[in-house]
Motif scaffolding. Structure first.
Motif, mmCIF file in Angstrom:
data_model
loop_
_atom_site.group_PDB
_atom_site.id
_atom_site.type_symbol
_atom_site.label_atom_id
_atom_site.label_comp_id
_atom_site.label_asym_id
_atom_site.label_seq_id
_atom_site.Cartn_x
_atom_site.Cartn_y
_atom_site.Cartn_z
ATOM 1 N N PHE A 1 37.145 27.563 18.669
ATOM 2 C CA PHE A 1 36.635 26.252 18.284
ATOM 3 C C PHE A 1 35.110 26.218 18.374
ATOM 4 O O PHE A 1 34.508 25.256 18.837
ATOM 5 C CB PHE A 1 37.214 25.143 19.174
ATOM 6 N N HIS A 2 34.479 27.335 17.961
ATOM 7 C CA HIS A 2 33.015 27.451 17.929
ATOM 8 C C HIS A 2 32.394 27.390 19.317
ATOM 9 O O HIS A 2 31.216 27.075 19.467
ATOM 10 C CB HIS A 2 32.409 26.366 17.031
ATOM 11 N N ARG A 3 33.195 27.686 20.356
ATOM 12 C CA ARG A 3 32.645 27.754 21.714
ATOM 13 C C ARG A 3 32.811 29.180 22.231
ATOM 14 O O ARG A 3 33.775 29.862 21.894
ATOM 15 C CB ARG A 3 33.378 26.792 22.658
ATOM 16 N N GLU A 4 31.867 29.604 23.058
ATOM 17 C CA GLU A 4 31.978 30.912 23.702
ATOM 18 C C GLU A 4 32.520 30.722 25.110
ATOM 19 O O GLU A 4 31.995 29.924 25.893
ATOM 20 C CB GLU A 4 30.614 31.602 23.742
ATOM 21 N N ILE A 5 33.592 31.444 25.411
ATOM 22 C CA ILE A 5 34.260 31.310 26.704
ATOM 23 C C ILE A 5 34.153 32.645 27.435
ATOM 24 O O ILE A 5 34.797 33.627 27.035
ATOM 25 C CB ILE A 5 35.738 30.921 26.518
ATOM 26 N N PRO A 6 33.337 32.715 28.493
ATOM 27 C CA PRO A 6 33.188 33.990 29.218
ATOM 28 C C PRO A 6 34.485 34.389 29.933
ATOM 29 O O PRO A 6 35.266 33.537 30.359
ATOM 30 C CB PRO A 6 32.086 33.687 30.243
ATOM 31 N N MET A 7 34.696 35.688 30.066
ATOM 32 C CA MET A 7 35.847 36.194 30.799
ATOM 33 C C MET A 7 35.407 37.312 31.743
ATOM 34 O O MET A 7 34.545 38.113 31.394
ATOM 35 C CB MET A 7 36.928 36.723 29.850
ATOM 36 N N TRP A 8 36.006 37.319 32.938
ATOM 37 C CA TRP A 8 35.761 38.378 33.910
ATOM 38 C C TRP A 8 37.084 39.004 34.340
ATOM 39 O O TRP A 8 38.128 38.348 34.298
ATOM 40 C CB TRP A 8 35.047 37.840 35.155
ATOM 41 N N GLU A 9 37.001 40.254 34.760
ATOM 42 C CA GLU A 9 38.166 40.964 35.269
ATOM 43 C C GLU A 9 37.892 41.436 36.691
ATOM 44 O O GLU A 9 36.884 42.105 36.943
ATOM 45 C CB GLU A 9 38.516 42.159 34.379
ATOM 46 N N LEU A 10 38.779 41.085 37.609
ATOM 47 C CA LEU A 10 38.713 41.548 38.988
ATOM 48 C C LEU A 10 39.767 42.634 39.146
ATOM 49 O O LEU A 10 40.947 42.401 38.854
ATOM 50 C CB LEU A 10 38.981 40.404 39.964
ATOM 51 N N THR A 11 39.348 43.809 39.573
ATOM 52 C CA THR A 11 40.251 44.957 39.679
ATOM 53 C C THR A 11 40.440 45.345 41.137
ATOM 54 O O THR A 11 39.460 45.463 41.891
ATOM 55 C CB THR A 11 39.694 46.160 38.888
ATOM 56 N N PHE A 12 41.691 45.549 41.531
ATOM 57 C CA PHE A 12 42.034 45.956 42.895
ATOM 58 C C PHE A 12 42.975 47.161 42.826
ATOM 59 O O PHE A 12 43.953 47.150 42.075
ATOM 60 C CB PHE A 12 42.735 44.829 43.648
ATOM 61 N N LYS A 13 42.672 48.186 43.612
ATOM 62 C CA LYS A 13 43.510 49.386 43.623
ATOM 63 C C LYS A 13 43.776 49.811 45.058
ATOM 64 O O LYS A 13 42.865 49.884 45.880
ATOM 65 C CB LYS A 13 42.830 50.533 42.859
ATOM 66 N N GLY A 14 45.033 50.073 45.352
ATOM 67 C CA GLY A 14 45.426 50.546 46.673
ATOM 68 C C GLY A 14 46.839 51.077 46.617
ATOM 69 O O GLY A 14 47.532 50.950 45.599
ATOM 70 N N ARG A 15 47.282 51.672 47.689
ATOM 71 C CA ARG A 15 48.638 52.232 47.691
ATOM 72 C C ARG A 15 49.688 51.131 47.719
ATOM 73 O O ARG A 15 50.723 51.220 47.065
ATOM 74 C CB ARG A 15 48.821 53.174 48.874
ATOM 75 N N SER A 16 49.429 50.076 48.496
ATOM 76 C CA SER A 16 50.369 48.963 48.567
ATOM 77 C C SER A 16 49.624 47.706 48.968
ATOM 78 O O SER A 16 48.497 47.764 49.470
ATOM 79 C CB SER A 16 51.500 49.263 49.562
ATOM 80 N N PHE A 17 50.281 46.564 48.741
ATOM 81 C CA PHE A 17 49.655 45.272 49.006
ATOM 82 C C PHE A 17 50.651 44.357 49.700
ATOM 83 O O PHE A 17 51.867 44.499 49.553
ATOM 84 C CB PHE A 17 49.210 44.618 47.691
ATOM 85 N N LEU A 18 50.123 43.388 50.440
ATOM 86 C CA LEU A 18 50.952 42.358 51.056
ATOM 87 C C LEU A 18 51.368 41.336 50.002
ATOM 88 O O LEU A 18 50.784 41.259 48.914
ATOM 89 C CB LEU A 18 50.173 41.660 52.172
ATOM 90 N N TYR A 19 52.354 40.535 50.347
ATOM 91 C CA TYR A 19 52.845 39.500 49.440
ATOM 92 C C TYR A 19 51.720 38.528 49.089
ATOM 93 O O TYR A 19 51.115 37.914 49.964
ATOM 94 C CB TYR A 19 54.011 38.770 50.101
ATOM 95 N N LYS A 20 51.420 38.419 47.814
ATOM 96 C CA LYS A 20 50.385 37.539 47.253
ATOM 97 C C LYS A 20 48.972 37.892 47.723
ATOM 98 O O LYS A 20 48.039 37.096 47.573
ATOM 99 C CB LYS A 20 50.691 36.067 47.533
ATOM 100 N N GLN A 21 48.780 39.091 48.251
ATOM 101 C CA GLN A 21 47.450 39.493 48.716
ATOM 102 C C GLN A 21 46.429 39.495 47.586
ATOM 103 O O GLN A 21 45.297 39.016 47.762
ATOM 104 C CB GLN A 21 47.512 40.891 49.348
ATOM 105 N N VAL A 22 46.795 40.010 46.415
ATOM 106 C CA VAL A 22 45.835 40.097 45.316
ATOM 107 C C VAL A 22 45.430 38.707 44.846
ATOM 108 O O VAL A 22 44.239 38.449 44.600
ATOM 109 C CB VAL A 22 46.418 40.915 44.146
ATOM 110 N N ARG A 23 46.375 37.800 44.736
ATOM 111 C CA ARG A 23 46.045 36.445 44.293
ATOM 112 C C ARG A 23 45.168 35.713 45.301
ATOM 113 O O ARG A 23 44.271 34.944 44.933
ATOM 114 C CB ARG A 23 47.330 35.669 44.027
ATOM 115 N N ARG A 24 45.384 35.963 46.580
ATOM 116 C CA ARG A 24 44.562 35.302 47.598
ATOM 117 C C ARG A 24 43.161 35.926 47.659
ATOM 118 O O ARG A 24 42.162 35.218 47.842
ATOM 119 C CB ARG A 24 45.277 35.361 48.957
ATOM 120 N N MET A 25 43.064 37.245 47.490
ATOM 121 C CA MET A 25 41.741 37.866 47.425
ATOM 122 C C MET A 25 40.988 37.374 46.194
ATOM 123 O O MET A 25 39.782 37.076 46.270
ATOM 124 C CB MET A 25 41.870 39.390 47.390
ATOM 125 N N THR A 26 41.682 37.273 45.064
ATOM 126 C CA THR A 26 41.044 36.782 43.838
ATOM 127 C C THR A 26 40.530 35.372 44.015
ATOM 128 O O THR A 26 39.385 35.061 43.657
ATOM 129 C CB THR A 26 42.044 36.817 42.665
#
Length: 303
Positions: free
Chosen positions: A209-234
């Motif tokens: 709609f003729h607007r510029e919308i910036p986007m970012w990517e947050l990347t996390f890598k590890g062997r394993s994660f806790l329940y909802k850890q990535v969403r809470r870190m984000t």
């Protein structure tokens, strides 16, 4: 009796319509998990043995994957040879039909291979857009595939976010980033995060709609994660980027080692989260002895 053949499959899905990736018991809910559909596709290959997939990584309702993985055993009728890997992929996708699930690769693996325990790392990417006060301002192609915090701020302080992300890298007690509702409190909260980065997305500016919308990517890598850890870190890192949380405050939250120290309402929603890779050592994927006898039935007739 002929033995089963174990396969490792890699698959992707848009998680919006599924109750997570794991199997949902029959009659428990009108929606199903991704695993339900994959197992049904395997059953349509008419194996002799009961069908049960072992997932490498669990994702919640609404979370997506570009590459998850699972293993399963398959024994064909009447001593028929194992399916070749490419035929297996094509046949499973044929039976998945219009589901938003696709099998991308398959490997025949040894009988003791385990998709979860042999995984060396998992990579998650979280996609965030700014400048859209309402979801209708985003392109239809992005609906349910990114998070658009309702903020008048159109940019993130990536420098501050990178400083905060650096605090998360390494081996730490991540209790403060474990969901309060976690039903697995006995799991060790000590995890090793190998990568935590913040970068402009591949489409750093979405034009709509003729607007510029910036986007970012947050990347996390590890062997394993806790329940909802990535969403809470984000959520915490985005709060730092928006000036709602300081780097020192994030450090204090982490050092508290207490899930209740995490601010209410800060966790990122499921929409923008993608599991993008599950990695294995190549030597773990090798068969002790490769058999060359394979049969290639058509996708529509696998008796």
């Amino acid at each position: 009796m002929d033995s089963c053949t174990r396969y490792l499959i890699f698959f992707q899905y848009i998680g919006t319509k599924y109750l997570g990736v794991a199997r949902i018991p029959p009659h428990q809910h009108w929606k199903r998990g991704v695993q339900n559909h994959l197992e049904e596709a395997v059953r349509r290959l008419k194996p002799v043995n009961p069908v049960s997939l072992t997932l490498s990584s669990r994702t919640d309702t609404g979370v997506h994957a570009l590459s998850n993985s699972a293993h399963f055993d398959l024994q064909r009728r009447n001593g028929k040879p194992p399916f070749s890997e490419d035929v297996l992929v094509g046949s499973l996708n044929f039976h998945l039909k219009d589901e938003q699930i696709r099998v991308t690769r398959a490997r025949r693996v040894s009988a003791d291979f385990h998709a979860r325990f042999r995984a060396q790392s998992r990579t998650y990417v979280y996609r965030v857009t700014l400048g859209a006060s309402h979801y209708s301002q985003l392109p239809l192609t992005e609906a349910g595939l990114c998070w658009h915090p309702r903020s008048t701020i159109r940019t993130l302080d990536v420098g501050a976010m990178s400083q905060a992300a650096a605090l998360l890298i390494g081996t730490h007690d991540f209790s403060s980033f474990r969901a309060v509702s976690s039903d697995l409190p006995f799991k060790s909260p000590v995890k090793t995060l190998d990568v935590a980065t913040v970068r402009p997305g591949n489409s750093s500016l979405l034009t709509h709609f003729h607007r510029e919308i910036p986007m970012w990517e947050l990347t996390f890598k590890g062997r394993s994660f806790l329940y909802k850890q990535v969403r809470r870190m984000t959520g915490a890192l985005v709060a730092v980027g928006l000036g709602q949380l300081s780097v020192s405050q994030l450090r204090e939250i982490m050092e508290a080692r207490d899930t209740l120290a995490y601010p209410n309402g800060l966790s990122a929603p499921a929409d923008g989260l993608f599991l993008t890779a599950v990695d294995y050592r190549e030597e773990d994927l090798q068969l002790p002895q490769q058999t060359s006898e394979e049969q290639r039935p058509s996708s529509g007739n696998l008796d």
